[in-house]
Design a protein around this motif. Structure first.
Motif, PDB file in Angstrom:
ATOM      1  N   SER A 432     -36.556  21.779  83.676  1.00  0.00           N
ATOM      2  CA  SER A 432     -35.246  20.864  83.226  1.00  0.00           C
ATOM      3  C   SER A 432     -34.008  21.781  83.620  1.00  0.00           C
ATOM      4  N   PRO A 433     -33.428  21.364  84.721  1.00  0.00           N
ATOM      5  CA  PRO A 433     -32.198  21.957  85.278  1.00  0.00           C
ATOM      6  C   PRO A 433     -31.013  21.499  84.546  1.00  0.00           C
ATOM      7  N   GLU A 434     -30.035  22.089  85.121  1.00  0.00           N
ATOM      8  CA  GLU A 434     -28.664  21.854  84.236  1.00  0.00           C
ATOM      9  C   GLU A 434     -28.362  20.285  84.388  1.00  0.00           C
ATOM     10  N   LYS A 435     -28.700  19.859  85.696  1.00  0.00           N
ATOM     11  CA  LYS A 435     -28.189  18.399  86.098  1.00  0.00           C
ATOM     12  C   LYS A 435     -29.465  17.726  86.812  1.00  0.00           C
ATOM     13  N   ILE A 436     -29.696  16.575  86.564  1.00  0.00           N
ATOM     14  CA  ILE A 436     -30.692  15.836  87.342  1.00  0.00           C
ATOM     15  C   ILE A 436     -30.513  14.502  87.887  1.00  0.00           C
ATOM     16  N   SER A 437     -31.000  13.920  88.890  1.00  0.00           N
ATOM     17  CA  SER A 437     -30.787  12.611  89.270  1.00  0.00           C
ATOM     18  C   SER A 437     -31.986  12.092  89.262  1.00  0.00           C
ATOM     19  N   ILE A 438     -31.978  10.946  88.651  1.00  0.00           N
ATOM     20  CA  ILE A 438     -33.364   9.989  88.455  1.00  0.00           C
ATOM     21  C   ILE A 438     -33.085   8.568  88.879  1.00  0.00           C
ATOM     22  N   PRO A 439     -33.585   7.829  90.123  1.00  0.00           N
ATOM     23  CA  PRO A 439     -33.396   6.588  90.147  1.00  0.00           C
ATOM     24  C   PRO A 439     -33.725   5.645  89.056  1.00  0.00           C
ATOM     25  N   TYR A 450     -37.201  -0.918  85.472  1.00  0.00           N
ATOM     26  CA  TYR A 450     -35.650  -1.328  85.392  1.00  0.00           C
ATOM     27  C   TYR A 450     -34.942  -1.853  86.507  1.00  0.00           C
ATOM     28  N   PRO A 451     -34.286  -2.948  86.334  1.00  0.00           N
ATOM     29  CA  PRO A 451     -33.652  -3.269  87.631  1.00  0.00           C
ATOM     30  C   PRO A 451     -32.695  -2.649  88.090  1.00  0.00           C
ATOM     31  N   VAL A 452     -32.008  -1.680  87.530  1.00  0.00           N
ATOM     32  CA  VAL A 452     -30.676  -1.076  88.351  1.00  0.00           C
ATOM     33  C   VAL A 452     -31.357   0.118  88.934  1.00  0.00           C
ATOM     34  N   THR A 453     -30.701   0.248  90.326  1.00  0.00           N
ATOM     35  CA  THR A 453     -31.486   1.098  91.400  1.00  0.00           C
ATOM     36  C   THR A 453     -30.549   2.419  91.454  1.00  0.00           C
ATOM     37  N   THR A 454     -29.021   2.390  90.917  1.00  0.00           N
ATOM     38  CA  THR A 454     -28.366   3.368  90.811  1.00  0.00           C
ATOM     39  C   THR A 454     -28.871   4.878  90.145  1.00  0.00           C
ATOM     40  N   PRO A 455     -28.815   5.724  90.802  1.00  0.00           N
ATOM     41  CA  PRO A 455     -29.337   6.959  90.155  1.00  0.00           C
ATOM     42  C   PRO A 455     -28.706   7.308  88.765  1.00  0.00           C
ATOM     43  N   TRP A 456     -29.352   7.869  87.829  1.00  0.00           N
ATOM     44  CA  TRP A 456     -28.775   8.273  86.645  1.00  0.00           C
ATOM     45  C   TRP A 456     -28.891   9.826  86.551  1.00  0.00           C
ATOM     46  N   GLU A 457     -27.737  10.448  86.332  1.00  0.00           N
ATOM     47  CA  GLU A 457     -27.458  11.711  86.629  1.00  0.00           C
ATOM     48  C   GLU A 457     -27.045  12.494  85.102  1.00  0.00           C
ATOM     49  N   PRO A 458     -27.922  12.737  84.263  1.00  0.00           N
ATOM     50  CA  PRO A 458     -27.653  13.456  82.955  1.00  0.00           C
ATOM     51  C   PRO A 458     -27.412  14.954  83.339  1.00  0.00           C
ATOM     52  N   GLY A 459     -26.788  15.664  82.178  1.00  0.00           N
ATOM     53  CA  GLY A 459     -26.576  16.795  82.275  1.00  0.00           C
ATOM     54  C   GLY A 459     -26.658  17.523  80.902  1.00  0.00           C
ATOM     55  N   ASN A 460     -26.958  19.008  81.140  1.00  0.00           N
ATOM     56  CA  ASN A 460     -27.299  19.580  79.811  1.00  0.00           C
ATOM     57  C   ASN A 460     -26.002  20.286  79.285  1.00  0.00           C
ATOM     58  N   MET A 469     -42.331  19.831  74.733  1.00  0.00           N
ATOM     59  CA  MET A 469     -41.739  19.049  73.758  1.00  0.00           C
ATOM     60  C   MET A 469     -40.994  19.644  72.517  1.00  0.00           C
ATOM     61  N   THR A 470     -41.550  20.919  72.093  1.00  0.00           N
ATOM     62  CA  THR A 470     -40.933  21.784  71.064  1.00  0.00           C
ATOM     63  C   THR A 470     -39.636  22.210  71.394  1.00  0.00           C
ATOM     64  N   THR A 471     -39.563  22.864  72.478  1.00  0.00           N
ATOM     65  CA  THR A 471     -38.554  23.602  73.001  1.00  0.00           C
ATOM     66  C   THR A 471     -37.476  22.483  73.383  1.00  0.00           C
ATOM     67  N   GLY A 472     -37.727  21.640  74.194  1.00  0.00           N
ATOM     68  CA  GLY A 472     -36.924  20.473  74.729  1.00  0.00           C
ATOM     69  C   GLY A 472     -36.123  19.760  73.637  1.00  0.00           C
ATOM     70  N   THR A 473     -36.879  19.761  72.392  1.00  0.00           N
ATOM     71  CA  THR A 473     -36.366  19.058  71.365  1.00  0.00           C
ATOM     72  C   THR A 473     -35.521  19.938  70.404  1.00  0.00           C
ATOM     73  N   ARG A 474     -36.055  21.015  70.093  1.00  0.00           N
ATOM     74  CA  ARG A 474     -35.063  22.107  69.318  1.00  0.00           C
ATOM     75  C   ARG A 474     -33.685  22.708  70.036  1.00  0.00           C
ATOM     76  N   GLU A 475     -33.749  22.528  71.326  1.00  0.00           N
ATOM     77  CA  GLU A 475     -32.760  23.047  72.030  1.00  0.00           C
ATOM     78  C   GLU A 475     -31.857  21.734  72.462  1.00  0.00           C
ATOM     79  N   SER A 476     -32.551  20.557  72.293  1.00  0.00           N
ATOM     80  CA  SER A 476     -31.820  19.329  72.744  1.00  0.00           C
ATOM     81  C   SER A 476     -31.327  19.300  73.969  1.00  0.00           C
ATOM     82  N   VAL A 477     -32.142  19.486  74.857  1.00  0.00           N
ATOM     83  CA  VAL A 477     -32.343  19.559  76.519  1.00  0.00           C
ATOM     84  C   VAL A 477     -32.201  18.087  77.026  1.00  0.00           C
ATOM     85  N   ASN A 478     -30.950  17.507  77.520  1.00  0.00           N
ATOM     86  CA  ASN A 478     -30.871  16.187  78.054  1.00  0.00           C
ATOM     87  C   ASN A 478     -31.763  15.920  79.166  1.00  0.00           C
ATOM     88  N   THR A 479     -31.832  16.881  80.155  1.00  0.00           N
ATOM     89  CA  THR A 479     -32.603  16.603  81.394  1.00  0.00           C
ATOM     90  C   THR A 479     -34.381  16.609  81.097  1.00  0.00           C
TER      91      THR A 479
END
Length: 752
Positions: A432-439, A450-460, A469-479
């Motif tokens: 789970s990097p600081e930022k990620i790009s997912i189509p 999902y019909p939209v093709t532009t990438p979604w680029e959330p960050g932490n 699942m445990t650490t990703g939730t407790r630390e609220s990691v967006n990516t």
């Protein structure tokens, strides 16, 4: 220069008495027990009067009297009243005997001896009215007065109200005709009882019970001589003799009543003289109308709006409002005033009313859905300069005034629960990097990719790296959650959130990849209800503020039982609880918020720090706290740079701003919470299924939204023969009612 009163001859009196006799004869009063002696002959005027009488209705239906509705808390204590007329009907035996005697003495001392008409009193009034330049004087019997009150009370238009009070002989005759019907059909005790319940006693008090409570803080059954004489004197002119505004007039009028009671030997003369020298002895108790100024104004407002949406209370909202204001209902709510006080103290401590922010908090009991408290930092009122408002921001838009607030990372739990429902293990991990790009086309919706093709680029905004699942939730990691949602798809988390009480209604805007970051608008009440589902080990109960309604007779009008259903496996809820309790344990973001009983929770912060959340719970109580940046006009702003609750906010976060408000509310009641621990997860329980809704006959788009809202993957099959029009659904496969797991494909077959 004084004006001499015109001389009234005996012939004039006889003439008017002749009119009365004419009316009496036309109405058959001689045989109805009025015992009016014949005086004079019938003249042309009397004949005209009798002719006009034939056009007047004889009987007047006595509708039930409007009564105030009481709103009670869960312990049965009064919270609020709703009324058009502040009235509580009581039977005659619950009115003190001296009150009954006082009203008869001053208003109609021969009430139990005569019929509908008291000839002596009416003759006196006719003579006075002839000589008083058109002003009318009393003389009506109690029965006639009751008939007039009934006409006024049951009038539905201004014209009807004017006709019921106009100064004409025709109106007096109409009263007499109705009075005769009442005397023929009802007993004297019934008439006196209705009269005492109908009468207006001034200062908003209708009926003797409300008047006794209002002026003297006693029930009508406990009225003493002095109090009874005061109330009996008010009926003649409740505004002019109002003791709260004109105490000297009221006292003089009371003494008139006492003198009359002594004259008629109702009380000894010495007693009347003694009481006449005493003060009124008022002990006024104000009865609030509505929610303003009550101990739980926004909960009360929520209750009222909740009931106005209930068809069981009437066909239209106007009908329901009429029942609430006049039906004499007793509304038993789920409110706990201890919880409400704790919530109010927490919100007022966290956010000042005039801050450019608003705090809201809701408390819901897991396993029942009973709403224990709703609170907000801006008090109810109209003075904007003091931060007051009538807008209810805490409940969902159906019952409140806000479209809601984005809830940020508190939504991640819906993706977490969906992943567990799908069988993904807690060890599921992603880099789970600081930022990620997912189509965005990588995300599966209910209809496929999902019909939209532009990438979604959330960050932490917290930590990065490999997370499960445990650490990703407790630390609220967006990516981490972006990748977990790509694995689960959008359909099932969205459907699960709806099943848990979140009012999602716009899938085109809400069921998108950023769903897991809480872009949907929700209320604190919805989130408290949703998190209560985890506390109840996967059982969701619809939030409800009312448990029962009694009618005016004290009989059950409607019960509001818990409406609960299992929406996830016990093991899923247990696993979520295990993860979220770590947020409040040493090392968690919310460790400073821990309670003395086992608890769990999740933080939430939205883009621009415009709102922060903390949704937390114990096994027996769920609370959602939210603070949003908002000016006094309701325009949303960032919390950063604001002074909130006396402290400057550099960078708002759920754990440091909303979290303490949550903790203060929960700590205020934690001694009342039973010590229960969460259950450790043990996987292997049966999957949860939901029945396929019947969408036959629906338009294709609506049917698709309905089934996808249940969490099913939906495909469109070839058209079939059916009874519906083209463009509607002929059938589904599997058929309606079939129990299926979420994520199962259901095929829609359009009609030819």
């Amino acid at each position: 220069m004084s004006r001499r009163r015109p001389h009234v001859s005996f012939g004039t009196v006889v003439s008017h008495l002749g009119v009365i006799v004419a009316v009496s004869v036309v109405l058959g009063v001689l045989t109805a027990g009025l015992a009016v002696p014949l005086v004079g002959a019938l003249g042309a005027g009397a004949k005209a009067t009798s002719a006009s009488m034939n056009n007047l209705p004889e009987e007047l239906k006595a509708d039930p009297l409007a009564e105030r509705t009481r709103v009670l808390d869960a312990d049965g204590d009064l919270v609020a009243t709703f009324y058009d007329e502040n009235r509580v009907n009581v039977p005659l035996e619950k009115v003190s005997p001296v009150m009954r005697r006082a009203i008869v003495a001053i208003e109609d001392y021969r009430f139990f001896q005569h019929g509908a008409l008291d000839l002596k009193g009416t003759a006196r009034a006719f003579v006075n009215n002839q000589t008083a330049s058109g002003s009318t004087q009393g003389g009506s019997s109690i029965t006639q007065q009751m008939a007039k009150m009934t006409l006024v009370t049951q009038a539905t238009t201004d014209e009807e109200r004017a006709a019921a009070t106009e100064n004409t002989y025709q109106r007096k005759i109409q009263e007499l005709r109705h009075a005769i019907a009442f005397e023929e059909n009802y007993s004297k005790t019934w008439i006196l009882e209705r009269y005492l319940n109908l009468a207006y006693f001034g200062d908003g008090a209708y009926g003797v019970q409300a008047a006794a409570r209002h002026y003297f803080s006693v029930p009508a059954s406990k009225l003493n001589i002095k109090q009874a004489a005061t109330l009996a004197g008010l009926v003649k002119n409740p505004v002019g003799f109002d003791p709260t505004r004109f105490p000297e007039r009221a006292e003089a009028r009371r003494n008139v009543v006492l003198a009359r009671m002594a004259e008629l030997d109702v009380i000894p003369q010495e007693r009347a003289d003694t009481l006449s020298d005493r003060e009124l002895g008022l002990k006024v108790s104000r009865t609030r109308n509505g929610c303003l100024g009550t101990s739980a104004p926004f909960f009360c407002d929520y209750v009222r709006r909740y009931l106005l949406e209930d068809p069981a209370l009437g066909r239209t909202q106007q009908d329901r409002a009429q029942l609430l204001n006049a039906g004499g209902l007793t509304i038993k709510t789920t409110l706990d005033l201890d919880y409400q006080r704790s919530a109010d103290e927490a919100t007022s401590e966290a956010v000042d009313p005039t801050d450019t922010a608003i705090g809201g908090l809701a408390m819901v009991q897991p396993g029942t859905g009973e709403v224990r408290a709703v609170s907000q930092s801006r008090p109810m009122g109209r003075e904007k300069g003091k931060g007051q408002t009538y807008l209810n921001y805490v409940v969902d838009s159906k019952y409140g005034d806000s479209n809601g607030f984005q809830a940020g990372s508190t939504f991640k739990v819906f993706v977490l629960a969906a992943a567990l429902e799908q069988g993904l293990p807690l060890s599921t991990s992603f880099n789970s990097p600081e930022k990620i790009s997912i189509p965005q086309s990588d995300f599966m919706s209910c209809e496929g990719s999902y019909p939209v093709t532009t990438p979604w680029e959330p960050g932490n905004s917290t930590t990065s790296g490999r997370k499960d699942m445990t650490t990703g939730t407790r630390e609220s990691v967006n990516t981490f959650y972006a990748q977990l949602e790509r694995r689960t798809g959008l359909c099932e988390p969205y459907a699960l959130a709806k099943a848990m009480g979140v009012d999602l209604a716009d899938p085109d805007r809400e069921r998108v990849p950023s769903f897991t970051l809480g872009i949907a608008d929700v209320s604190p009440l919805e989130m408290a209800s949703a998190y209560a589902t985890f506390a109840a080990r996967g059982i969701h109960c619809d939030a409800r503020p009312v448990s029962q309604i009694l009618n005016a007779e004290g009989e059950v009008f409607k019960d509001y039982p818990s409406r609960c259903q299992r929406v996830m496996k016990e093991s899923t809820a247990d696993a979520v609880n295990q993860i979220l309790r770590g947020v409040l344990e040493p090392g968690g973001f919310g460790q400073a918020l821990a309670l003395t009983v086992p608890s769990a929770g999740k933080t939430g912060t939205i883009n621009g720090n415009m709102a922060v959340w903390f949704a937390g719970y114990t096994p027996t109580m769920a609370t959602a706290a939210m603070i949003a940046g908002a000016d006094q006009d309701g325009n949303w702003v960032s919390l950063n740079g604001q002074v909130v609750g006396g402290s400057y906010v550099y960078s708002a976060a759920g754990s440091t701003l909303a979290g303490p408000m949550w903790a203060d509310a929960m700590r205020g009641v934690q001694e009342e919470l039973p010590y229960e621990d969460f259950t450790s997860p043990s996987f292997g329980d049966a999957p949860v299924t939901v029945p396929v809704e019947d969408v036959s006959g629906m338009r294709e788009k609506r049917a698709l939204d309905t089934l996808s809202g249940q969490g099913f993957q939906v495909s469109i099959g070839d058209p079939r023969d059916g009874e519906g029009r083209r463009g509607t659904v002929a059938a589904t496969e599997p058929a309606a009612g079939t129990q299926l797991e979420r994520g199962t494909t259901v095929t829609l077959y359009p009609s030819r």
